[in-house]
Design a protein around this motif. Structure first.
Motif, PDB file in Angstrom:
ATOM      1  N   ILE A  35     -17.912  13.826 -35.577  1.00  0.00           N
ATOM      2  CA  ILE A  35     -16.471  13.277 -35.172  1.00  0.00           C
ATOM      3  C   ILE A  35     -15.954  11.736 -34.840  1.00  0.00           C
ATOM      4  CG2 ILE A  35     -14.463  13.705 -33.239  1.00  0.00           C
ATOM      5  CD1 ILE A  35     -15.961  16.758 -33.108  1.00  0.00           C
ATOM      6  N   ALA A  36     -15.194  10.772 -34.590  1.00  0.00           N
ATOM      7  CA  ALA A  36     -15.565   9.551 -34.767  1.00  0.00           C
ATOM      8  C   ALA A  36     -14.501   9.189 -33.426  1.00  0.00           C
ATOM      9  CB  ALA A  36     -14.794   8.635 -35.441  1.00  0.00           C
ATOM     10  N   PRO A  37     -15.089   8.707 -32.138  1.00  0.00           N
ATOM     11  CA  PRO A  37     -14.535   7.924 -30.780  1.00  0.00           C
ATOM     12  C   PRO A  37     -13.153   7.600 -31.002  1.00  0.00           C
ATOM     13  CG  PRO A  37     -16.657   6.490 -31.410  1.00  0.00           C
ATOM     14  CD  PRO A  37     -16.654   8.189 -32.842  1.00  0.00           C
ATOM     15  N   HIS A  38     -12.858   6.731 -32.682  1.00  0.00           N
ATOM     16  CA  HIS A  38     -11.613   5.694 -31.945  1.00  0.00           C
ATOM     17  C   HIS A  38     -10.853   6.705 -33.667  1.00  0.00           C
ATOM     18  CE1 HIS A  38     -12.879   3.823 -29.416  1.00  0.00           C
ATOM     19  NE2 HIS A  38     -14.533   3.145 -29.475  1.00  0.00           N
ATOM     20  N   ALA A  39      -9.546   6.288 -33.414  1.00  0.00           N
ATOM     21  CA  ALA A  39      -8.366   6.834 -34.318  1.00  0.00           C
ATOM     22  C   ALA A  39      -8.637   5.776 -35.084  1.00  0.00           C
ATOM     23  CB  ALA A  39      -7.512   7.008 -33.819  1.00  0.00           C
ATOM     24  N   PRO A  40      -8.384   6.377 -36.423  1.00  0.00           N
ATOM     25  CA  PRO A  40      -8.589   5.548 -37.775  1.00  0.00           C
ATOM     26  C   PRO A  40      -7.030   4.720 -37.405  1.00  0.00           C
ATOM     27  CG  PRO A  40      -8.070   7.681 -38.442  1.00  0.00           C
ATOM     28  CD  PRO A  40      -8.983   7.880 -37.006  1.00  0.00           C
ATOM     29  N   ASN A  90       1.237  19.545 -39.853  1.00  0.00           N
ATOM     30  CA  ASN A  90       1.183  17.834 -39.590  1.00  0.00           C
ATOM     31  C   ASN A  90       1.099  17.770 -37.965  1.00  0.00           C
ATOM     32  OD1 ASN A  90       1.987  17.367 -42.494  1.00  0.00           O
ATOM     33  ND2 ASN A  90       4.404  17.779 -41.655  1.00  0.00           N
ATOM     34  N   LEU A  91       1.484  18.899 -36.914  1.00  0.00           N
ATOM     35  CA  LEU A  91       1.601  18.052 -35.548  1.00  0.00           C
ATOM     36  C   LEU A  91      -0.381  18.309 -35.055  1.00  0.00           C
ATOM     37  CD1 LEU A  91       4.567  20.426 -34.262  1.00  0.00           C
ATOM     38  CD2 LEU A  91       4.536  17.943 -34.053  1.00  0.00           C
ATOM     39  N   ALA A  92      -0.540  19.289 -36.010  1.00  0.00           N
ATOM     40  CA  ALA A  92      -2.311  19.758 -35.678  1.00  0.00           C
ATOM     41  C   ALA A  92      -3.122  18.781 -36.006  1.00  0.00           C
ATOM     42  CB  ALA A  92      -3.011  21.133 -35.980  1.00  0.00           C
ATOM     43  N   LEU A  93      -2.713  17.908 -37.305  1.00  0.00           N
ATOM     44  CA  LEU A  93      -3.475  16.967 -37.854  1.00  0.00           C
ATOM     45  C   LEU A  93      -3.042  15.984 -37.022  1.00  0.00           C
ATOM     46  CD1 LEU A  93      -2.792  17.826 -41.511  1.00  0.00           C
ATOM     47  CD2 LEU A  93      -5.100  17.981 -40.691  1.00  0.00           C
ATOM     48  N   ASP A  94      -1.715  15.941 -36.236  1.00  0.00           N
ATOM     49  CA  ASP A  94      -1.533  14.049 -35.469  1.00  0.00           C
ATOM     50  C   ASP A  94      -2.566  14.066 -34.526  1.00  0.00           C
ATOM     51  OD1 ASP A  94       0.613  11.817 -35.580  1.00  0.00           O
ATOM     52  OD2 ASP A  94       0.317  12.788 -33.572  1.00  0.00           O
ATOM     53  N   ALA A  95      -2.535  15.195 -33.639  1.00  0.00           N
ATOM     54  CA  ALA A  95      -3.679  15.712 -32.350  1.00  0.00           C
ATOM     55  C   ALA A  95      -4.754  15.562 -32.910  1.00  0.00           C
ATOM     56  CB  ALA A  95      -3.331  16.935 -31.820  1.00  0.00           C
ATOM     57  N   ILE A  96      -5.291  15.559 -33.945  1.00  0.00           N
ATOM     58  CA  ILE A  96      -6.613  15.177 -34.441  1.00  0.00           C
ATOM     59  C   ILE A  96      -6.741  14.226 -34.416  1.00  0.00           C
ATOM     60  CG2 ILE A  96      -8.714  15.692 -35.949  1.00  0.00           C
ATOM     61  CD1 ILE A  96      -7.877  18.011 -36.362  1.00  0.00           C
ATOM     62  N   TRP A  97      -6.214  13.126 -35.106  1.00  0.00           N
ATOM     63  CA  TRP A  97      -6.529  11.669 -35.758  1.00  0.00           C
ATOM     64  C   TRP A  97      -6.156  10.874 -34.399  1.00  0.00           C
ATOM     65  CZ3 TRP A  97      -4.276   7.104 -36.363  1.00  0.00           C
ATOM     66  CH2 TRP A  97      -2.691   6.932 -36.749  1.00  0.00           C
ATOM     67  N   ARG A  98      -4.954  11.629 -34.159  1.00  0.00           N
ATOM     68  CA  ARG A  98      -4.397  10.309 -33.247  1.00  0.00           C
ATOM     69  C   ARG A  98      -4.965  10.025 -32.073  1.00  0.00           C
ATOM     70  NH1 ARG A  98       0.771   8.011 -33.231  1.00  0.00           N
ATOM     71  NH2 ARG A  98       1.581   9.122 -35.228  1.00  0.00           N
ATOM     72  N   PHE A  99      -5.699  10.664 -31.006  1.00  0.00           N
ATOM     73  CA  PHE A  99      -6.101  10.966 -29.857  1.00  0.00           C
ATOM     74  C   PHE A  99      -7.508  10.117 -29.073  1.00  0.00           C
ATOM     75  CE2 PHE A  99      -1.781  13.058 -29.699  1.00  0.00           C
ATOM     76  CZ  PHE A  99      -0.638  12.342 -28.378  1.00  0.00           C
ATOM     77  N   ASP A 100      -7.734   9.849 -29.021  1.00  0.00           N
ATOM     78  CA  ASP A 100      -8.770   9.325 -28.320  1.00  0.00           C
ATOM     79  C   ASP A 100      -9.395   9.808 -27.049  1.00  0.00           C
ATOM     80  OD1 ASP A 100      -9.484   7.607 -30.526  1.00  0.00           O
ATOM     81  OD2 ASP A 100      -8.711   5.647 -29.683  1.00  0.00           O
ATOM     82  N   ASP A 101     -10.503   9.847 -26.823  1.00  0.00           N
ATOM     83  CA  ASP A 101     -11.231   9.528 -25.687  1.00  0.00           C
ATOM     84  C   ASP A 101     -11.494  11.849 -25.167  1.00  0.00           C
ATOM     85  OD1 ASP A 101     -11.585   7.095 -24.960  1.00  0.00           O
ATOM     86  OD2 ASP A 101      -9.744   7.302 -24.403  1.00  0.00           O
ATOM     87  N   MET A 102     -11.506  12.600 -25.893  1.00  0.00           N
ATOM     88  CA  MET A 102     -11.392  13.740 -26.050  1.00  0.00           C
ATOM     89  C   MET A 102     -12.889  14.469 -26.173  1.00  0.00           C
ATOM     90  SD  MET A 102      -8.274  14.316 -24.753  1.00  0.00           S
ATOM     91  CE  MET A 102      -7.933  15.757 -24.412  1.00  0.00           C
ATOM     92  N   PRO A 103     -12.718  15.191 -25.535  1.00  0.00           N
ATOM     93  CA  PRO A 103     -13.920  15.924 -25.912  1.00  0.00           C
ATOM     94  C   PRO A 103     -14.188  16.636 -27.195  1.00  0.00           C
ATOM     95  CG  PRO A 103     -13.350  16.854 -24.184  1.00  0.00           C
ATOM     96  CD  PRO A 103     -12.840  15.777 -24.694  1.00  0.00           C
ATOM     97  N   PRO A 104     -15.350  16.468 -28.248  1.00  0.00           N
ATOM     98  CA  PRO A 104     -15.319  17.160 -29.548  1.00  0.00           C
ATOM     99  C   PRO A 104     -14.479  18.979 -29.477  1.00  0.00           C
ATOM    100  CG  PRO A 104     -17.589  16.622 -28.554  1.00  0.00           C
ATOM    101  CD  PRO A 104     -16.812  15.935 -27.218  1.00  0.00           C
ATOM    102  N   PRO A 105     -14.824  19.528 -28.891  1.00  0.00           N
ATOM    103  CA  PRO A 105     -13.931  20.938 -28.705  1.00  0.00           C
ATOM    104  C   PRO A 105     -12.851  20.444 -28.772  1.00  0.00           C
ATOM    105  CG  PRO A 105     -15.508  21.291 -27.372  1.00  0.00           C
ATOM    106  CD  PRO A 105     -16.084  19.516 -27.198  1.00  0.00           C
ATOM    107  N   TYR A 106     -11.915  19.396 -28.701  1.00  0.00           N
ATOM    108  CA  TYR A 106     -10.855  19.279 -28.906  1.00  0.00           C
ATOM    109  C   TYR A 106     -10.220  19.133 -30.385  1.00  0.00           C
ATOM    110  CZ  TYR A 106      -6.243  16.428 -29.153  1.00  0.00           C
ATOM    111  OH  TYR A 106      -4.695  16.245 -28.822  1.00  0.00           O
TER     112      TYR A 106
END
Length: 266
Positions: A35-40, A90-106
């Motif tokens: 899991i990368a720390p910053h959004a692609p 799409n909503l779930a994928l967007d929540a994964i790629w878009r938002f930084d600074d969340m813990p890995p379990p998010y």
């Protein structure tokens, strides 16, 4: 393998069936993702989400009414639910790629949601095909994705207004739909009830994930969850939930007694 880059790639896919298969495969490989720390970066000119040419996307007021009393009405109803499930991928994928600074379990929680939404979509597609139809045969609307776009800059608003508002409405609506389908009593109607049983059970978990991360963010940002939620619903003009509410499912998804009482008063 890096999860957030792959989430963006799959979000951009236009073929809904390839997208559903891809998220199920991603979920099956959950333990292998880095899991990368910053959004692609979003490639220039990319329009999100990737979606097929069909169904035609109309304003929600222009979409056909969906009474389950007739066979065609049941097909239109289930097609509309298929579109909700496609949007939920799409909503779930967007929540994964878009938002930084969340813990890995998010990120892993939303990977689970994506995979399960993919399975829901394909379950309904199988039902539609058994009736001689397929996803894309009827117009649909983009209400869920519109709220996703509105909350693109605020992960707290996203958690408040997509899973625990928009998707929680499905917890309330599904038992009513199932009751009407049982009343019809035909084999296709009862098969639809069985599909909706699976979806309702897992959607409780998806709303619970939204509740968990909303409260995490409120605690992290020193926000009072209830008053902040009320402010967000006004700021983003979120739709007002309508009774009757599925109190049991909402409690299982983590809504408090005070939150349910607030819904019933509004």
């Amino acid at each position: 393998m890096e999860l957030r880059q792959r989430a963006l790639e799959v979000l951009c896919l236009c073929d809904p069936f390839k997208k559903a298969d891809a998220v199920m495969q991603m979920h099956a490989q959950a333990a292998q993702w880095r899991i990368a720390p910053h959004a692609p970066l979003l490639p220039a000119g990319t329009v999100l989400p990737g979606h097929p040419q069909r169904p035609a996307l109309l304003h929600h007021t222009a979409v056909a009414r969906r009474s389950p009393a007739t066979h065609e009405g049941r097909i239109i109803l289930m097609h509309a639910i298929a579109h909700i499930e496609f949007n939920a991928i799409n909503l779930a994928l967007d929540a994964i790629w878009r938002f930084d600074d969340m813990p890995p379990p998010y990120y892993l929680d939303w990977l689970q949601v994506a995979g399960e939404e993919g399975r829901h979509f394909l379950l309904i597609r199988n039902w539609l095909q058994a009736q001689g139809h397929d996803y894309g045969d009827f117009p649909a609307h983009q209400g869920l994705w519109t709220m996703c776009e509105k909350t693109a800059q605020d992960v707290t608003a996203r958690m408040a207004l997509v899973p625990r508002t928009m998707e929680a409405r499905g917890l309330d609506a599904t038992p009513q739909i199932q009751a009407k389908l049982r009343q019809v009593g035909t084999s296709d109607a009862l098969a639809a009830v069985d599909v909706l049983d699976i979806i309702l059970r897992e959607e409780v978990g998806h709303v619970a994930i939204g509740n968990h991360w909303y409260r995490f963010l409120c605690q992290r940002n020193n926000l009072e969850p209830h008053s902040h939620y009320t402010a967000l619903t006004q700021q983003y003009e979120a739709p007002r939930p309508r009774p009757p509410f599925n109190t049991q499912a909402r409690q299982a998804a983590g809504f408090t007694e005070a939150e349910i009482a607030w819904l019933e008063q509004h």
